[in-house]
Design a protein around this motif. Structure first.
Motif, PDB file in Angstrom:
ATOM      1  N   ASN A 170      -2.414   2.966   6.557  1.00 23.90           N
ATOM      2  CA  ASN A 170      -3.613   2.232   6.967  1.00 23.90           C
ATOM      3  C   ASN A 170      -3.668   1.031   7.623  1.00 23.90           C
ATOM      4  O   ASN A 170      -2.403   0.182   7.419  1.00 23.90           O
ATOM      5  N   TYR A 171      -4.582   0.765   8.327  1.00 24.18           N
ATOM      6  CA  TYR A 171      -4.828  -0.650   9.064  1.00 24.18           C
ATOM      7  C   TYR A 171      -4.694  -1.718   8.106  1.00 24.18           C
ATOM      8  O   TYR A 171      -4.014  -2.722   8.286  1.00 24.18           O
ATOM      9  N   HIS A 172      -5.355  -1.606   6.902  1.00 24.12           N
ATOM     10  CA  HIS A 172      -5.515  -2.973   6.073  1.00 24.12           C
ATOM     11  C   HIS A 172      -4.130  -2.786   5.147  1.00 24.12           C
ATOM     12  O   HIS A 172      -3.796  -3.993   4.854  1.00 24.12           O
ATOM     13  N   VAL A 173      -3.284  -1.997   5.346  1.00 23.66           N
ATOM     14  CA  VAL A 173      -1.622  -2.095   4.926  1.00 23.66           C
ATOM     15  C   VAL A 173      -0.852  -2.728   5.675  1.00 23.66           C
ATOM     16  O   VAL A 173       0.123  -3.447   5.599  1.00 23.66           O
ATOM     17  N   PHE A 174      -0.842  -2.343   7.249  1.00 22.53           N
ATOM     18  CA  PHE A 174       0.016  -2.564   8.147  1.00 22.53           C
ATOM     19  C   PHE A 174      -0.234  -3.853   9.044  1.00 22.53           C
ATOM     20  O   PHE A 174       0.597  -4.676   9.339  1.00 22.53           O
ATOM     21  N   GLU A 175      -1.457  -3.732   9.347  1.00 22.57           N
ATOM     22  CA  GLU A 175      -1.790  -4.870  10.334  1.00 22.57           C
ATOM     23  C   GLU A 175      -3.051  -5.634  10.418  1.00 22.57           C
ATOM     24  O   GLU A 175      -3.331  -6.222  11.283  1.00 22.57           O
ATOM     25  N   SER A 176      -3.731  -5.844   9.073  1.00 22.12           N
ATOM     26  CA  SER A 176      -5.057  -6.301   9.229  1.00 22.12           C
ATOM     27  C   SER A 176      -4.811  -7.993   9.002  1.00 22.12           C
ATOM     28  O   SER A 176      -5.889  -8.514   9.249  1.00 22.12           O
ATOM     29  N   ASP A 177      -3.747  -8.518   9.202  1.00 23.95           N
ATOM     30  CA  ASP A 177      -3.508  -9.926   9.102  1.00 23.95           C
ATOM     31  C   ASP A 177      -3.849 -10.336  10.675  1.00 23.95           C
ATOM     32  O   ASP A 177      -2.742 -10.392  11.358  1.00 23.95           O
ATOM     33  N   ILE A 178      -5.058 -10.582  11.105  1.00 25.86           N
ATOM     34  CA  ILE A 178      -5.178 -10.748  12.691  1.00 25.86           C
ATOM     35  C   ILE A 178      -5.326 -12.254  12.762  1.00 25.86           C
ATOM     36  O   ILE A 178      -5.842 -12.738  13.878  1.00 25.86           O
ATOM     37  N   VAL A 179      -5.434 -13.193  11.644  1.00 24.61           N
ATOM     38  CA  VAL A 179      -5.953 -14.490  11.711  1.00 24.61           C
ATOM     39  C   VAL A 179      -4.587 -15.208  11.162  1.00 24.61           C
ATOM     40  O   VAL A 179      -4.327 -15.169  10.179  1.00 24.61           O
ATOM     41  N   PRO A 187     -12.039  -3.504  13.842  1.00 20.17           N
ATOM     42  CA  PRO A 187     -13.144  -2.684  13.323  1.00 20.17           C
ATOM     43  C   PRO A 187     -13.726  -1.751  14.134  1.00 20.17           C
ATOM     44  O   PRO A 187     -14.734  -1.174  13.875  1.00 20.17           O
ATOM     45  N   ASN A 188     -13.445  -1.793  15.503  1.00 19.03           N
ATOM     46  CA  ASN A 188     -13.997  -1.045  16.702  1.00 19.03           C
ATOM     47  C   ASN A 188     -14.098   0.597  16.165  1.00 19.03           C
ATOM     48  O   ASN A 188     -15.095   1.164  16.629  1.00 19.03           O
ATOM     49  N   SER A 189     -13.100   1.069  15.826  1.00 16.88           N
ATOM     50  CA  SER A 189     -13.345   2.773  15.910  1.00 16.88           C
ATOM     51  C   SER A 189     -13.493   3.113  14.588  1.00 16.88           C
ATOM     52  O   SER A 189     -13.648   4.273  14.528  1.00 16.88           O
ATOM     53  N   ASN A 190     -13.823   2.389  13.482  1.00 16.73           N
ATOM     54  CA  ASN A 190     -14.131   2.899  12.213  1.00 16.73           C
ATOM     55  C   ASN A 190     -13.007   3.777  11.575  1.00 16.73           C
ATOM     56  O   ASN A 190     -13.819   4.621  10.725  1.00 16.73           O
ATOM     57  N   VAL A 191     -11.904   3.812  12.004  1.00 17.88           N
ATOM     58  CA  VAL A 191     -10.992   4.405  11.363  1.00 17.88           C
ATOM     59  C   VAL A 191      -9.934   3.398  10.746  1.00 17.88           C
ATOM     60  O   VAL A 191      -9.229   2.658  11.614  1.00 17.88           O
ATOM     61  N   ASP A 192      -9.332   3.464   9.371  1.00 15.37           N
ATOM     62  CA  ASP A 192      -8.628   2.691   8.768  1.00 15.37           C
ATOM     63  C   ASP A 192      -7.215   3.530   8.928  1.00 15.37           C
ATOM     64  O   ASP A 192      -6.893   4.000   7.954  1.00 15.37           O
ATOM     65  N   CYS A 193      -6.525   3.234   9.975  1.00 19.40           N
ATOM     66  CA  CYS A 193      -5.226   3.947  10.148  1.00 19.40           C
ATOM     67  C   CYS A 193      -4.312   2.920  10.835  1.00 19.40           C
ATOM     68  O   CYS A 193      -4.666   2.082  11.870  1.00 19.40           O
ATOM     69  N   GLY A 241       0.891  -1.137   0.085  1.00 17.87           N
ATOM     70  CA  GLY A 241      -0.045   0.000  -0.017  1.00 17.87           C
ATOM     71  C   GLY A 241       0.664   1.208   0.043  1.00 17.87           C
ATOM     72  O   GLY A 241       1.857   1.247  -0.548  1.00 17.87           O
ATOM     73  N   THR A 242       0.368   2.268   0.615  1.00 15.27           N
ATOM     74  CA  THR A 242       1.189   3.630   0.729  1.00 15.27           C
ATOM     75  C   THR A 242       1.593   3.840   2.119  1.00 15.27           C
ATOM     76  O   THR A 242       0.840   3.607   2.986  1.00 15.27           O
ATOM     77  N   LEU A 243       2.991   4.386   2.289  1.00 21.85           N
ATOM     78  CA  LEU A 243       3.322   4.794   3.492  1.00 21.85           C
ATOM     79  C   LEU A 243       3.129   6.515   3.316  1.00 21.85           C
ATOM     80  O   LEU A 243       3.494   7.223   2.509  1.00 21.85           O
ATOM     81  N   GLY A 244       2.126   7.001   3.919  1.00 18.78           N
ATOM     82  CA  GLY A 244       1.329   8.106   3.711  1.00 18.78           C
ATOM     83  C   GLY A 244       2.157   9.309   4.105  1.00 18.78           C
ATOM     84  O   GLY A 244       2.243   9.999   3.328  1.00 18.78           O
ATOM     85  N   SER A 245       2.211   9.340   5.399  1.00 17.12           N
ATOM     86  CA  SER A 245       2.736  10.583   5.846  1.00 17.12           C
ATOM     87  C   SER A 245       3.613  10.557   7.228  1.00 17.12           C
ATOM     88  O   SER A 245       3.409   9.512   7.708  1.00 17.12           O
ATOM     89  N   LEU A 246       4.044  11.613   7.781  1.00 13.52           N
ATOM     90  CA  LEU A 246       4.820  11.539   9.004  1.00 13.52           C
ATOM     91  C   LEU A 246       4.150  11.937   9.982  1.00 13.52           C
ATOM     92  O   LEU A 246       3.594  13.315   9.916  1.00 13.52           O
ATOM     93  N   VAL A 247       3.896  11.733  11.218  1.00 11.72           N
ATOM     94  CA  VAL A 247       3.223  12.140  12.502  1.00 11.72           C
ATOM     95  C   VAL A 247       4.237  11.942  13.631  1.00 11.72           C
ATOM     96  O   VAL A 247       5.267  11.038  13.653  1.00 11.72           O
ATOM     97  N   LYS A 248       4.057  12.803  14.581  1.00 12.03           N
ATOM     98  CA  LYS A 248       4.803  12.778  15.968  1.00 12.03           C
ATOM     99  C   LYS A 248       3.727  12.554  16.808  1.00 12.03           C
ATOM    100  O   LYS A 248       2.782  13.225  17.053  1.00 12.03           O
ATOM    101  N   ILE A 249       4.037  11.805  17.677  1.00 11.33           N
ATOM    102  CA  ILE A 249       3.464  11.670  19.156  1.00 11.33           C
ATOM    103  C   ILE A 249       4.508  11.647  20.174  1.00 11.33           C
ATOM    104  O   ILE A 249       5.321  10.944  20.108  1.00 11.33           O
ATOM    105  N   GLY A 250       4.263  12.675  20.826  1.00  8.97           N
ATOM    106  CA  GLY A 250       5.315  13.185  21.848  1.00  8.97           C
ATOM    107  C   GLY A 250       6.464  13.697  21.095  1.00  8.97           C
ATOM    108  O   GLY A 250       6.468  14.314  20.296  1.00  8.97           O
ATOM    109  N   SER A 251       7.660  13.228  21.273  1.00 11.83           N
ATOM    110  CA  SER A 251       8.880  13.340  20.631  1.00 11.83           C
ATOM    111  C   SER A 251       9.305  12.171  19.749  1.00 11.83           C
ATOM    112  O   SER A 251      10.419  12.082  19.016  1.00 11.83           O
TER     113      SER A 251
END
Length: 298
Positions: free
Chosen positions: A176-185, A227-233, A159-169
């Protein structure tokens, strides 16, 4: 000599005449409608209606979602997205009300919303800048990437590596969730996505499914947004020296660290693995839509 008192009387008569001309104009002129974002009263009124009716509307499989849009006159309305391929699309459209509690309703016939608008093998072509090629680090974003273990039964994904974000430092790649971590089974690849897994560039789909032809640019930080938060990230902590720390995006450059609210008719652009650089404008706010992920919908 012109008497001063006569001059003053004449001046005020002239001023009164000017005021009498301009007052009616200002009194009856419509004020500017303003920026149609989610703080605008007219937008918020339609959003309230949308929140009430959307769950019931989307119980109909032909209705793919809703948003707050505008009609031809620029008035905020409830937009209902109807599947153009549904056999009874016409019947569904005729059954919709023309307005709900004073909010107009308009129908938008559309294809199904899919996680990838093109086949996965059709990415990155036809652009002056490749969004699928392996880059020399530190990489720019808006490029092909994904989970390093995203393959099974002879198939692999990306998929796409979208953008850079900072959490704290700490800096992270946002995707997307479906790009990085949707393999849950644990399935054909006998593994599931786990915090600490390598995130690579390009994605497996662009290196013949061989992770050795890619490079690790980050490590997964699992958030389980669906699927709980309805945000694909999803996010990955960047590996030192592998990603530009100014967050540069292919064909866009470095973007502002300040965000702005989305607004109707706001110009936007996107840099992605499959589409390259594309331009558009915001046509709907507060959208709730059903997105198809192959055989699964969220």
């Amino acid at each position: 000599m012109f008497p001063i008192n006569r001059f003053i009387r004449s001046f005020f008569k002239f001023l009164a005449a000017i005021v009498s001309v301009f007052l009616p104009i200002s009194a009856f002129a419509s004020p500017p409608i303003g920026v149609l974002d989610d703080t605008h009263a007219a937008i918020r009124a339609v959003m309230a209606v949308q929140g009430e009716v959307t769950p019931d509307l989307m119980r109909q499989p032909e209705i793919l979602g809703t948003a707050v849009g505008v009609d031809a006159a620029g008035t905020p309305v409830l937009t209902v997205y109807v599947d153009r391929d549904a056999a009874n699309a016409g019947e569904v459209i005729r059954s919709l009300p023309r307005d709900v509690r004073g909010a107009g309703v308009q129908v938008h016939l559309t294809d199904k919303f899919r996680a990838m608008a093109k086949p996965p093998w059709a990415g990155g072509g036809g652009h002056s800048v490749s969004h699928t090629a392996k880059q020399t680090p530190p990489i720019q974003l808006g490029t092909s990437g994904g989970w390093s273990k995203d393959l099974a039964n002879g198939y692999c994904c990306g998929g796409t590596l979208g953008s850079l974000v900072k959490i704290g430092s700490t800096q992270y790649i946002l995707s997307n969730y479906h790009v990085f971590e949707s393999d849950i089974v644990s399935g054909g690849n006998n593994t599931v996505a786990t915090t600490g897994d390598p995130i690579i560039q390009p994605g497996l789909i662009d290196v013949n499914c061989n992770k050795n032809n890619a490079q690790t640019v980050g490590t997964l930080v699992k958030k389980s947004s669906l699927p709980n938060s309805n945000v694909d990230c999803s996010i990955a902590q960047i590996s030192s020296g592998m990603v530009r720390t100014d967050g540069a995006i292919l064909e866009i450059g470095t973007i502002s660290s300040s965000t702005v609210s989305a607004a109707i008719n706001q110009a936007v652009k996107k840099s992605g693995r499959t589409t390259g650089l594309s331009h558009s404008a915001v046509s709907g706010l507060n959208a709730t839509v059903s997105v198809t992920y192959d055989a699964v919908s969220f």
